[in-house]
Scaffold this motif. Sequence first.
Motif, PDB file in Angstrom:
ATOM      1  N   LYS A   1      -9.407  26.030   3.763  1.00 28.70           N
ATOM      2  CA  LYS A   1      -8.152  26.773   3.566  1.00 28.70           C
ATOM      3  C   LYS A   1      -7.804  26.852   2.080  1.00 28.70           C
ATOM      4  CE  LYS A   1      -6.292  25.928   8.103  1.00 28.70           C
ATOM      5  NZ  LYS A   1      -5.285  25.358   8.947  1.00 28.70           N
TER       6      LYS A   1
ATOM      7  N   THR B   1      -9.182  21.728   5.849  1.00 33.70           N
ATOM      8  CA  THR B   1      -8.220  21.817   4.749  1.00 33.70           C
ATOM      9  C   THR B   1      -8.910  22.292   3.476  1.00 33.70           C
ATOM     10  OG1 THR B   1      -6.887  20.055   5.722  1.00 33.70           O
ATOM     11  CG2 THR B   1      -6.528  20.517   3.390  1.00 33.70           C
TER      12      THR B   1
ATOM     13  N   MET C   1      -9.690  14.694   1.968  1.00 33.82           N
ATOM     14  CA  MET C   1      -9.309  15.951   2.578  1.00 33.82           C
ATOM     15  C   MET C   1     -10.377  16.343   3.592  1.00 33.82           C
ATOM     16  SD  MET C   1      -7.939  19.214   0.405  1.00 33.82           S
ATOM     17  CE  MET C   1      -6.926  18.355  -0.768  1.00 33.82           C
TER      18      MET C   1
END
Length: 122
Positions: free
Chosen positions: A8, A5, A1
Amino acid sequence: MNKPTLRKNEIAEQYLTFLDRHIDDVIKGNEQEFFSIKHIASTLAVSHTHFTDTIKKVLGKHPCFFYDEKIIEKAKEMLGEKDMQPSVVAKKLTYDPSNFSKFFKKWTGETPGMYKLHFQQV
């Protein structure tokens, strides 16, 4: 990841954790009212727009949905207590009893009183 991301997902997780604590604080009387989404975003050190967009993207719905959903979860818990009347639940959640009844029915399909009655029969 990748890093954006991860951030978030972190914001979304922090939001849900914040809601649980904040709603408990309101119920206990440590806070007088529910914070606005804008205030929560600021508390989490992100702009309102970025916060809203992030929650929608990560969790699939507007932040208000999760706020209301968690309030309803807490209301159901309290209504499940033997001596907790719907009007007391409404006041603990900083609602006028009439407005709370409408809000609860919109989410559950039944009034707080009917929910309590059904809950006690189970």
